[in-house]
Structures are given as C-alpha cells and as structure tokens.
Motif scaffolding. Structure first.
Motif, PDB file in Angstrom:
ATOM      1  N   PRO A   7       0.980  -1.396  -0.044  1.00 59.55           N
ATOM      2  CA  PRO A   7      -0.138  -0.014  -0.051  1.00 59.55           C
ATOM      3  C   PRO A   7       0.714   1.495  -0.087  1.00 59.55           C
ATOM      4  O   PRO A   7       0.063   2.291  -0.421  1.00 59.55           O
ATOM      5  CB  PRO A   7      -0.522  -0.255   0.876  1.00 59.55           C
ATOM      6  CG  PRO A   7      -1.521  -0.769   1.383  1.00 59.55           C
ATOM      7  CD  PRO A   7       0.377  -2.418   1.521  1.00 59.55           C
ATOM      8  N   VAL A   8       2.048   0.864   0.632  1.00 58.50           N
ATOM      9  CA  VAL A   8       2.814   2.858   0.267  1.00 58.50           C
ATOM     10  C   VAL A   8       2.811   3.343  -0.851  1.00 58.50           C
ATOM     11  O   VAL A   8       3.337   4.437  -1.271  1.00 58.50           O
ATOM     12  CB  VAL A   8       4.140   1.933   1.388  1.00 58.50           C
ATOM     13  CG1 VAL A   8       5.593   3.930   1.246  1.00 58.50           C
ATOM     14  CG2 VAL A   8       3.976   2.068   2.690  1.00 58.50           C
ATOM     15  N   PHE A   9       3.251   2.022  -1.640  1.00 56.51           N
ATOM     16  CA  PHE A   9       3.736   2.561  -2.928  1.00 56.51           C
ATOM     17  C   PHE A   9       3.278   3.789  -3.178  1.00 56.51           C
ATOM     18  O   PHE A   9       3.590   4.902  -4.515  1.00 56.51           O
ATOM     19  CB  PHE A   9       3.812   1.160  -4.091  1.00 56.51           C
ATOM     20  CG  PHE A   9       3.938   1.952  -5.425  1.00 56.51           C
ATOM     21  CD1 PHE A   9       5.033   2.458  -5.590  1.00 56.51           C
ATOM     22  CD2 PHE A   9       2.639   2.025  -6.268  1.00 56.51           C
ATOM     23  CE1 PHE A   9       5.458   2.707  -7.355  1.00 56.51           C
ATOM     24  CE2 PHE A   9       3.198   2.230  -7.797  1.00 56.51           C
ATOM     25  CZ  PHE A   9       4.552   2.250  -7.994  1.00 56.51           C
ATOM     26  N   THR A  10       1.616   3.823  -3.353  1.00 62.79           N
ATOM     27  CA  THR A  10       0.148   4.963  -3.973  1.00 62.79           C
ATOM     28  C   THR A  10       0.040   5.631  -2.549  1.00 62.79           C
ATOM     29  O   THR A  10      -0.722   6.852  -3.261  1.00 62.79           O
ATOM     30  CB  THR A  10      -0.717   4.423  -5.033  1.00 62.79           C
ATOM     31  OG1 THR A  10      -1.308   3.918  -3.864  1.00 62.79           O
ATOM     32  CG2 THR A  10      -0.363   3.561  -5.562  1.00 62.79           C
ATOM     33  N   LEU A  11       0.771   5.934  -1.184  1.00 70.02           N
ATOM     34  CA  LEU A  11       0.626   6.441  -0.302  1.00 70.02           C
ATOM     35  C   LEU A  11       1.327   7.395  -0.135  1.00 70.02           C
ATOM     36  O   LEU A  11       1.312   8.100   0.899  1.00 70.02           O
ATOM     37  CB  LEU A  11       0.302   5.553   1.006  1.00 70.02           C
ATOM     38  CG  LEU A  11      -1.186   4.361   0.896  1.00 70.02           C
ATOM     39  CD1 LEU A  11      -1.487   4.213   2.135  1.00 70.02           C
ATOM     40  CD2 LEU A  11      -2.588   5.707   0.202  1.00 70.02           C
ATOM     41  N   GLN A  12       2.723   7.651  -1.134  1.00 65.68           N
ATOM     42  CA  GLN A  12       3.633   8.513  -0.333  1.00 65.68           C
ATOM     43  C   GLN A  12       3.386  10.102  -1.152  1.00 65.68           C
ATOM     44  O   GLN A  12       4.030  10.725  -0.506  1.00 65.68           O
ATOM     45  CB  GLN A  12       4.282   8.296  -1.134  1.00 65.68           C
ATOM     46  CG  GLN A  12       5.309   6.797  -0.711  1.00 65.68           C
ATOM     47  CD  GLN A  12       6.317   6.340  -1.610  1.00 65.68           C
ATOM     48  OE1 GLN A  12       7.401   6.317  -1.273  1.00 65.68           O
ATOM     49  NE2 GLN A  12       5.709   5.740  -2.648  1.00 65.68           N
ATOM     50  N   GLY A  13       2.119  10.446  -1.470  1.00 70.68           N
ATOM     51  CA  GLY A  13       1.657  11.973  -1.517  1.00 70.68           C
ATOM     52  C   GLY A  13       2.242  11.958  -3.303  1.00 70.68           C
ATOM     53  O   GLY A  13       1.788  13.188  -3.592  1.00 70.68           O
ATOM     54  N   PHE A  14       2.658  11.160  -4.408  1.00 72.47           N
ATOM     55  CA  PHE A  14       3.709  11.090  -5.019  1.00 72.47           C
ATOM     56  C   PHE A  14       2.497  11.275  -6.287  1.00 72.47           C
ATOM     57  O   PHE A  14       1.072  10.279  -6.234  1.00 72.47           O
ATOM     58  CB  PHE A  14       4.507  10.573  -6.013  1.00 72.47           C
ATOM     59  CG  PHE A  14       5.188  10.180  -4.963  1.00 72.47           C
ATOM     60  CD1 PHE A  14       5.746  11.219  -4.047  1.00 72.47           C
ATOM     61  CD2 PHE A  14       6.488   8.919  -4.723  1.00 72.47           C
ATOM     62  CE1 PHE A  14       7.421  11.774  -3.504  1.00 72.47           C
ATOM     63  CE2 PHE A  14       7.418   9.137  -4.115  1.00 72.47           C
ATOM     64  CZ  PHE A  14       7.584  10.274  -2.982  1.00 72.47           C
ATOM     65  N   LYS A  15       2.425  12.772  -7.247  1.00 68.07           N
ATOM     66  CA  LYS A  15       1.289  12.713  -8.332  1.00 68.07           C
ATOM     67  C   LYS A  15       1.411  11.739  -9.594  1.00 68.07           C
ATOM     68  O   LYS A  15       0.828  11.089 -10.213  1.00 68.07           O
ATOM     69  CB  LYS A  15       0.730  13.908  -8.731  1.00 68.07           C
ATOM     70  CG  LYS A  15       0.665  15.307  -7.784  1.00 68.07           C
ATOM     71  CD  LYS A  15      -0.325  14.339  -6.868  1.00 68.07           C
ATOM     72  CE  LYS A  15      -1.632  15.167  -6.520  1.00 68.07           C
ATOM     73  NZ  LYS A  15      -2.412  15.194  -5.648  1.00 68.07           N
ATOM     74  N   THR A  16       2.798  10.391  -9.922  1.00 70.99           N
ATOM     75  CA  THR A  16       2.822  10.187 -11.196  1.00 70.99           C
ATOM     76  C   THR A  16       2.558   8.699 -10.761  1.00 70.99           C
ATOM     77  O   THR A  16       3.186   7.786 -11.110  1.00 70.99           O
ATOM     78  CB  THR A  16       4.161  10.306 -11.106  1.00 70.99           C
ATOM     79  OG1 THR A  16       5.227  10.289  -9.881  1.00 70.99           O
ATOM     80  CG2 THR A  16       4.889  11.716 -10.920  1.00 70.99           C
ATOM     81  N   THR A  17       2.603   8.097  -9.261  1.00 66.99           N
ATOM     82  CA  THR A  17       2.103   6.462  -9.190  1.00 66.99           C
ATOM     83  C   THR A  17       1.007   6.155  -9.630  1.00 66.99           C
ATOM     84  O   THR A  17       0.337   6.498  -8.508  1.00 66.99           O
ATOM     85  CB  THR A  17       2.884   5.943  -7.684  1.00 66.99           C
ATOM     86  OG1 THR A  17       2.431   6.825  -7.010  1.00 66.99           O
ATOM     87  CG2 THR A  17       4.367   6.725  -7.340  1.00 66.99           C
ATOM     88  N   TYR A  18       1.217   5.406 -10.240  1.00 64.76           N
ATOM     89  CA  TYR A  18      -0.400   4.169 -10.315  1.00 64.76           C
ATOM     90  C   TYR A  18      -0.111   2.989 -10.377  1.00 64.76           C
ATOM     91  O   TYR A  18       1.506   2.204 -10.434  1.00 64.76           O
ATOM     92  CB  TYR A  18      -1.136   4.782 -11.624  1.00 64.76           C
ATOM     93  CG  TYR A  18      -1.401   6.391 -12.078  1.00 64.76           C
ATOM     94  CD1 TYR A  18      -2.636   6.291 -11.469  1.00 64.76           C
ATOM     95  CD2 TYR A  18      -0.128   7.627 -12.463  1.00 64.76           C
ATOM     96  CE1 TYR A  18      -2.815   7.492 -11.488  1.00 64.76           C
ATOM     97  CE2 TYR A  18      -1.156   8.702 -11.980  1.00 64.76           C
ATOM     98  CZ  TYR A  18      -2.276   8.873 -11.733  1.00 64.76           C
ATOM     99  OH  TYR A  18      -2.361   9.929 -12.244  1.00 64.76           O
ATOM    100  N   ARG A  19      -0.645   2.114  -9.710  1.00 66.02           N
ATOM    101  CA  ARG A  19      -1.131   1.050 -10.376  1.00 66.02           C
ATOM    102  C   ARG A  19      -1.996  -0.160 -10.529  1.00 66.02           C
ATOM    103  O   ARG A  19      -3.210   0.617 -10.668  1.00 66.02           O
ATOM    104  CB  ARG A  19      -0.626  -0.163  -8.890  1.00 66.02           C
ATOM    105  CG  ARG A  19      -1.504  -0.352  -7.702  1.00 66.02           C
ATOM    106  CD  ARG A  19      -1.140  -0.847  -6.872  1.00 66.02           C
ATOM    107  NE  ARG A  19      -1.312   0.239  -5.226  1.00 66.02           N
ATOM    108  CZ  ARG A  19      -0.195  -0.060  -4.598  1.00 66.02           C
ATOM    109  NH1 ARG A  19       0.673  -1.301  -4.102  1.00 66.02           N
ATOM    110  NH2 ARG A  19      -0.567   0.693  -3.670  1.00 66.02           N
ATOM    111  N   ILE A  20      -1.911  -1.310 -11.332  1.00 67.15           N
ATOM    112  CA  ILE A  20      -3.438  -1.757 -11.586  1.00 67.15           C
ATOM    113  C   ILE A  20      -3.489  -2.699 -11.012  1.00 67.15           C
ATOM    114  O   ILE A  20      -3.740  -4.280 -12.166  1.00 67.15           O
ATOM    115  CB  ILE A  20      -3.447  -1.810 -13.177  1.00 67.15           C
ATOM    116  CG1 ILE A  20      -2.135  -2.101 -14.104  1.00 67.15           C
ATOM    117  CG2 ILE A  20      -3.104  -0.240 -14.477  1.00 67.15           C
ATOM    118  CD1 ILE A  20      -1.902  -2.539 -15.403  1.00 67.15           C
TER     119      ILE A  20
END
Length: 381
Positions: free
Chosen positions: A135-148
């Motif tokens: 979950p941390v991957f997309t919870l860092q506040g970055f606007k560039t990170t996505y996962r499918i």
C-alpha cells in the motif's frame, strides 16, 4: 524536361536534396517508454513475463500506427533490469530519467517500486506498476504513481477470510522474507487473521535469498498450526513448501501472488498441492479477452504467461491512451491526463482513485491439483 532546380544544382546534389526532403517528411517521432523488472536472479522469469507483456503492446501499437499531434509516433521499449534490488532500482530509475522516457511500466516488486518512485516523481514521469502491491507505493503523496492491481491491504484480508471461512483454519504461523512485499502482505494477513479469531502462534522472518528453512520449520512443527502463511516469492516459497513436507509439517501453506504461479509447482514438487494462494488481480479465465491474449502471447514468445504480463500489457496501453487524450508526447501533459483514465483492456476496466489505485480491484484464490494451478474463488473489491 529540365526543372528550375536541375538548372541550379548538379544532378547528384538535387537527388541528395530531394532525399533529405523525403526523409524529413516521413520521419517518425521515436519516443521511449521505460520498463523495469528483475531480469536476473531468482524471479527473473516473472520479470521477463512483465517485460514481454509491455513489449507485445508496443509491437501491436507500432503495427497499427500511432499519430499524436499530427506526427506519426513510433514507440520504443527501454527495458532495464533492477535485479529485484532496491539500490539497483534507484540507479535504473535515474538512467530512465536521463534517457528521457515519457513514462515507465514497473517496477515488478514493491521493494523496488517504492524507492524508485521518488525519482520518477521528481522528474514528473508517470510510473504504472503492473504488480507492486504494498500500500505504501501509492500513499507517499506522489502524483506520478499508479498501479493496476489490488493492494496487500486487500489481498491479505482476502486470503485470511478464505482461510477462516472456507478452510476453517483456527491457528496459523506466519513467516515473511523481510522484503517490503513479503512483510507488507504478512502484516496485512496477520491483522485480518486476528480480527477473524484465528490464533496467530508466531511470526518469523527469513530473507529473499534463503534456501534452507529447516530451522524455522522445525520450530513451527512444534507449534502445530493448522496453516502457515508465507509472505514471499516463488523462488523461496517453493523450497519452503517442499521442505515443510519433507519435515512432516501437516499445515496448509498459504501465500500471496509472489508464490502463486506455475513455477511454484516446479520448485515445490508434490508439496504444491498443499498450497492455497492469492493473486491481486482477475484470473486469466475470468478476463473477457483472456484467451485471445494468452494465445497471442504464446505465439509471440513461445511459452505461456507466468502471471502479470496482461497487466504490463494494459499498463502500456493506458499510458498510450493518456498520450492520445493529451494529444502530446510531453510527459507533463501525459501526467495531467492520467487521473481521467477509463480504459477497457485485457484485465478489465481500469479507473483510478485519488491515490492512483484501482477503484475496483479483484483478488483471485488458487490451489494446485496435480501440480497445476487451479482457480478456487475470486473476490471483487
């Protein structure tokens, strides 16, 4: 007939000039899209599977023809190996930034996707992971990170629910491989298991290079759990399951998507039939275009899909869809178009929430019968 140009220039110079005009008129804009996964080491088969999915998409798009902003565009896959190592992952990410890629499909692992994500964020480059589940991957506040794919915050509880309600497991021992993925999945499973009334007898750690699990397994055998949850990849989960059987451990082995592929049966032998595992995505047989994709993949690469190739294939198409909607090959404009994604691909419909996670994920649950991975159930989130 003599033209004005021929009067002004020697014939050889005129030919060269016309060739230059023709080449300029027909030249494509070549743009790079990065792909990163482990192509060496114990899980290289999974990394190559992801790369093949992205490569298949690029080949199809180039064959059909892509025009952006009135210019014909040819895509090029800039494929890199991070060896499933966090430090290497950051070096590779910086190389892709220096290579001026428009976007990145990857990385495969959570432990590499997370540290690399800051580099892509700083550069303003879209990163779409087809397989990182922490979950941390997309919870860092970055606007560039996505996962499918779904996250471990969904996968862990789904596996625990299946263990409690379908398998009727009352006690469990937990082992993780000390990676961001293994620890994350094991922790999410543990929280859910406790809330469901499963008695968690122990939680031990190994590492993602281990080959001998007999000490941990001997300890667990003395605890006599009904199940062992292993958070890790198939390269260690296979030997772990095999050694458990050799030591006479009767507990069912539970695992996540890291172990849940056909390679597990080769590594675990007959012990694979004692494994129940989850995948943070829809099963091939439940994908609307699954059979067509599997056939295309087999024909192109000469072997079956391992696991997440359909997701890296869709990730590439999602990036190109954003490029089309932006009508630009400018990374900033592609990034701005990503939140509005609504893509219907092989793996289903993809729309993103504010963090870059799927709005509607699926968890699939499997076992092995005669060494063949067999779907048990699936949960829509």
């Amino acid at each position: 007939m003599t033209t004005n140009l021929q009067r002004m220039l020697p014939i050889s110079a005129a030919v060269a000039l016309f060739a230059t005009f023709a080449t300029t008129a027909q030249a494509d804009e070549v743009v790079r899209i990065g792909h990163v996964a482990p192509l060496t080491g114990g899980i290289a088969h999974l990394g190559k599977d992801n790369e093949n999915g992205a490569r298949l998409a690029i080949e199809e798009i180039n064959k059909k023809g892509l025009v952006i902003g009135g210019q014909k565009v040819t895509l090029e896959l800039d494929a890199q190996d991070d060896a499933a190592d966090p430090r290497t992952a950051t070096q590779v990410a910086q190389k892709l930034v220096d290579d001026k890629v428009l976007a990145v499909v990857g990385h495969l692992n959570s432990g590499t996707s997370i540290p690399a994500s800051k580099i892509y964020s700083d550069a303003g480059i879209v990163q779409v992971s087809p397989s990182a589940t922490n979950p941390v991957f997309t919870l860092q506040g970055f606007k560039t990170t996505y996962r499918i794919v779904a996250t471990d915050a969904q996968q862990g509880p789904a596996l625990a629910n299946f263990a409690a309600r379908t398998l009727k497991i009352k006690s469990v021992a937990i082992v993780d491989d000390s990676t961001a993925y293994g620890q994350g999945l094991a922790s999410e499973f543990e929280k859910a298991a406790r809330s469901l009334g499963i008695n968690v007898l122990s939680h031990d750690a190994t590492n993602d290079k281990a080959v001998d699990f007999r000490a941990i397994l001997t300890k667990i055998k003395g605890e006599n759990p009904e199940a062992i949850m292993y958070g890790g990849m198939d390269s260690t989960g296979g030997p772990f399951s095999k050694q458990a059987r050799q030591l006479g451990v009767r507990a069912k082995v539970l695992g996540g998507d890291g172990v849940c592929n056909d390679n597990l049966a080769d590594l675990a032998g007959e012990a694979a039939d004692n494994v129940v595992c989850s995948v943070a995505g829809v099963a091939f047989e439940k994908m609307a275009d699954g059979p067509v994709f599997l056939a295309k993949y087999q024909q192109r690469f000469g072997h079956p899909v391992e696991m997440y190739a359909p997701y890296s294939y869709d990730a590439l198409y999602i990036i190109v869809d954003a490029m089309k909607r932006a009508n630009s090959t400018d990374p900033a404009k592609i990034l701005a178009a990503m939140p509005m994604t609504d893509h219907k691909g092989v793996t289903g419909e993809t729309t993103f929430d504010a963090h870059g996670d799927l709005k509607h994920g699926v968890i699939s649950l499997y076992t092995y019968k005669g060494g063949k991975k067999t779907l048990l159930d699936f949960v829509r989130l």
